[in-house]
Design a protein around this motif. Sequence first.
Motif, mmCIF file in Angstrom:
data_model
loop_
_atom_site.group_PDB
_atom_site.id
_atom_site.type_symbol
_atom_site.label_atom_id
_atom_site.label_comp_id
_atom_site.label_asym_id
_atom_site.label_seq_id
_atom_site.Cartn_x
_atom_site.Cartn_y
_atom_site.Cartn_z
ATOM 1 N N ASP A 143 0.727 -1.203 -4.829
ATOM 2 C CA ASP A 143 -0.555 -0.608 -4.435
ATOM 3 C C ASP A 143 -1.646 -1.173 -5.331
ATOM 4 O O ASP A 143 -1.404 -1.529 -6.490
ATOM 5 N N SER A 144 -2.854 -1.215 -4.791
ATOM 6 C CA SER A 144 -3.983 -1.736 -5.569
ATOM 7 C C SER A 144 -4.594 -0.653 -6.465
ATOM 8 O O SER A 144 -5.484 -0.957 -7.250
ATOM 9 N N VAL A 145 -4.113 0.587 -6.354
ATOM 10 C CA VAL A 145 -4.633 1.677 -7.202
ATOM 11 C C VAL A 145 -3.587 2.010 -8.283
ATOM 12 O O VAL A 145 -2.491 2.499 -7.989
ATOM 13 N N GLU A 152 -1.264 -4.372 -7.760
ATOM 14 C CA GLU A 152 -1.971 -5.607 -7.397
ATOM 15 C C GLU A 152 -2.415 -5.512 -5.944
ATOM 16 O O GLU A 152 -1.907 -4.694 -5.187
ATOM 17 N N ARG A 153 -3.343 -6.361 -5.560
ATOM 18 C CA ARG A 153 -3.682 -6.474 -4.133
ATOM 19 C C ARG A 153 -2.691 -7.436 -3.509
ATOM 20 O O ARG A 153 -2.349 -8.467 -4.107
ATOM 21 N N VAL A 154 -2.289 -7.127 -2.296
ATOM 22 C CA VAL A 154 -1.230 -7.907 -1.664
ATOM 23 C C VAL A 154 -1.623 -9.378 -1.490
ATOM 24 O O VAL A 154 -0.782 -10.279 -1.604
ATOM 25 N N GLU A 155 -2.926 -9.641 -1.247
ATOM 26 C CA GLU A 155 -3.338 -11.031 -1.017
ATOM 27 C C GLU A 155 -3.117 -11.889 -2.271
ATOM 28 O O GLU A 155 -2.724 -13.060 -2.161
ATOM 29 N N TYR A 214 -1.298 -10.236 5.983
ATOM 30 C CA TYR A 214 -0.816 -9.935 4.624
ATOM 31 C C TYR A 214 0.658 -10.336 4.473
ATOM 32 O O TYR A 214 1.069 -10.897 3.463
ATOM 33 N N LYS A 251 -1.742 5.543 -8.768
ATOM 34 C CA LYS A 251 -0.695 5.842 -7.779
ATOM 35 C C LYS A 251 0.594 5.114 -8.167
ATOM 36 O O LYS A 251 1.691 5.686 -8.117
ATOM 37 N N PHE A 290 5.386 6.181 -0.087
ATOM 38 C CA PHE A 290 5.846 6.298 1.304
ATOM 39 C C PHE A 290 5.361 5.105 2.119
ATOM 40 O O PHE A 290 4.182 4.770 2.032
ATOM 41 N N ARG A 337 2.686 1.664 6.002
ATOM 42 C CA ARG A 337 2.289 2.842 6.782
ATOM 43 C C ARG A 337 0.865 3.204 6.381
ATOM 44 O O ARG A 337 0.571 3.321 5.185
ATOM 45 N N ALA A 338 0.004 3.344 7.362
ATOM 46 C CA ALA A 338 -1.365 3.835 7.148
ATOM 47 C C ALA A 338 -2.148 2.981 6.149
ATOM 48 O O ALA A 338 -2.841 3.507 5.287
ATOM 49 N N VAL A 339 -2.046 1.661 6.272
ATOM 50 C CA VAL A 339 -2.729 0.779 5.308
ATOM 51 C C VAL A 339 -3.862 -0.003 5.956
ATOM 52 O O VAL A 339 -4.955 -0.079 5.391
ATOM 53 N N GLY A 393 0.838 -1.212 0.000
ATOM 54 C CA GLY A 393 0.000 0.000 0.000
ATOM 55 C C GLY A 393 0.862 1.246 0.000
ATOM 56 O O GLY A 393 0.698 2.141 0.828
ATOM 57 N N THR A 394 1.754 1.329 -0.974
ATOM 58 C CA THR A 394 2.763 2.405 -0.995
ATOM 59 C C THR A 394 2.156 3.778 -1.279
ATOM 60 O O THR A 394 2.768 4.798 -0.964
ATOM 61 N N GLY A 395 0.960 3.851 -1.875
ATOM 62 C CA GLY A 395 0.361 5.156 -2.189
ATOM 63 C C GLY A 395 1.268 5.938 -3.123
ATOM 64 O O GLY A 395 1.602 5.485 -4.218
HETATM 65 C C1 LIG Z 1 -3.872 5.661 3.304
HETATM 66 S S1 LIG Z 1 -2.976 5.089 1.948
HETATM 67 C C2 LIG Z 1 -1.321 5.137 2.581
HETATM 68 C C3 LIG Z 1 -0.303 5.278 1.497
HETATM 69 C C4 LIG Z 1 1.163 5.315 1.971
HETATM 70 N N1 LIG Z 1 1.563 4.073 2.570
HETATM 71 C C5 LIG Z 1 1.387 6.469 2.909
HETATM 72 O O1 LIG Z 1 1.588 6.237 4.101
HETATM 73 O O2 LIG Z 1 1.385 7.632 2.451
HETATM 74 C C6 LIG Z 1 -3.283 3.323 1.897
HETATM 75 C C7 LIG Z 1 -2.904 2.692 0.580
HETATM 76 O O3 LIG Z 1 -2.961 1.273 0.696
HETATM 77 C C8 LIG Z 1 -3.483 0.743 -0.494
HETATM 78 N N2 LIG Z 1 -4.032 -0.597 -0.178
HETATM 79 C C9 LIG Z 1 -5.028 -0.875 0.714
HETATM 80 N N3 LIG Z 1 -5.270 -2.206 0.756
HETATM 81 C C10 LIG Z 1 -4.407 -2.779 -0.129
HETATM 82 C C11 LIG Z 1 -4.184 -4.137 -0.553
HETATM 83 N N4 LIG Z 1 -4.908 -5.145 -0.058
HETATM 84 N N5 LIG Z 1 -3.206 -4.377 -1.462
HETATM 85 C C12 LIG Z 1 -2.482 -3.353 -1.987
HETATM 86 N N6 LIG Z 1 -2.657 -2.052 -1.634
HETATM 87 C C13 LIG Z 1 -3.613 -1.771 -0.721
HETATM 88 C C14 LIG Z 1 -4.519 1.775 -0.940
HETATM 89 O O4 LIG Z 1 -4.788 1.715 -2.309
HETATM 90 C C15 LIG Z 1 -3.838 3.087 -0.535
HETATM 91 O O5 LIG Z 1 -3.097 3.661 -1.601
#
Ligand SMILES: C[S@@+](CC[C@H](N)C(=O)[O-])C[C@H]1O[C@@H](n2cnc3c(N)ncnc32)[C@H](O)[C@@H]1O
Length: 245
Positions: free
Chosen positions: A108-110, A134-137, A164, A113, A91, A153-155, A86-88
């Motif tokens: 990241d799943s988006v 991709e989704r981590v799972e 995960y 980003k 970070f 961080r913040a995921v 979930g690197t966003g």
């Molecule tokens: C709040 S953001 C935090 C981004 C970054 N880590 C930061 O601290 O600035 C959470 C991110 O996790 C990603 N995410 C959430 N669940 C995920 C999953 N199962 N697999 C991959 N990415 C995921 C979301 O798409 C989102 O970009």
Amino acid sequence: MLVAELGQYWDRYAGSLQDGQLTSKVSSDELELCVGHLEYVLKANENINLTRITDPHEAAILHIYDSLVLLPYVDDAPKGKLLDIGTGAGFPGLPLAITSHRPSVLMDSVGKKVKVVEACASQLGVERVKTVHERVESYALSHRGEFSVVVARAVAHLSTLVEYASPLLKKDGLLIVSKGVPAADEVSDGSYAAQICGFDTPTRYDLSLPGKRGARAIFVFKKSHKPSMKLPRAVGMAKKHPISK
Ligand SMILES: C[S@@+](CC[C@H](N)C(=O)[O-])C[C@H]1O[C@@H](n2cnc3c(N)ncnc32)[C@H](O)[C@@H]1O
């Protein structure tokens, strides 16, 4: 300017670490790259929603410094690859790839980003970085035991992150999670999930960000044994039905 400011904060932080084994170094060239990443993100943020923090000084602390505080723990992991779940906008993965010199996967799943992070790493010439949309799972199904260190961080909640990370980590690999100060329930569920998913009880390190910008708790989980459940569960299960006491 930002590089000098960050350098001072970093020196103070590195000097404050009690454990003599945690001695990480960050050069001003590496800080330049980290600032280059931040500038790229703030520019891209004019078109894509990546961060709500737009003041460069604020962002230097809340994004770069907040990522770099994980470096001493990353450096303590066995040699090998790093994964940021979930690197966003990159970070903490990109600053940690720059400063730890580990081959790193930023996921990241988006997709939009991931595209920003990929273009940024390429512009900065940070070659050891690979991005994954991709989704981590689902990624875990084909990358078992591939990583020495996983960061997030913040995921998600601690117990979800433990679930995960478990299939992706090799034995003795570390999961390192940065949290604002979490509720007691989240911490106890995280420790419970850790046992089930093959980790030792986590170690917690508390710190304050410079200029009263809040507190952080860093949790370090070491993969020590086989999980007692089949992992990964189906996509979405770890978040919808997290392991809890
Ligand atoms: C709040 S953001 C935090 C981004 C970054 N880590 C930061 O601290 O600035 C959470 C991110 O996790 C990603 N995410 C959430 N669940 C995920 C999953 N199962 N697999 C991959 N990415 C995921 C979301 O798409 C989102 O970009």
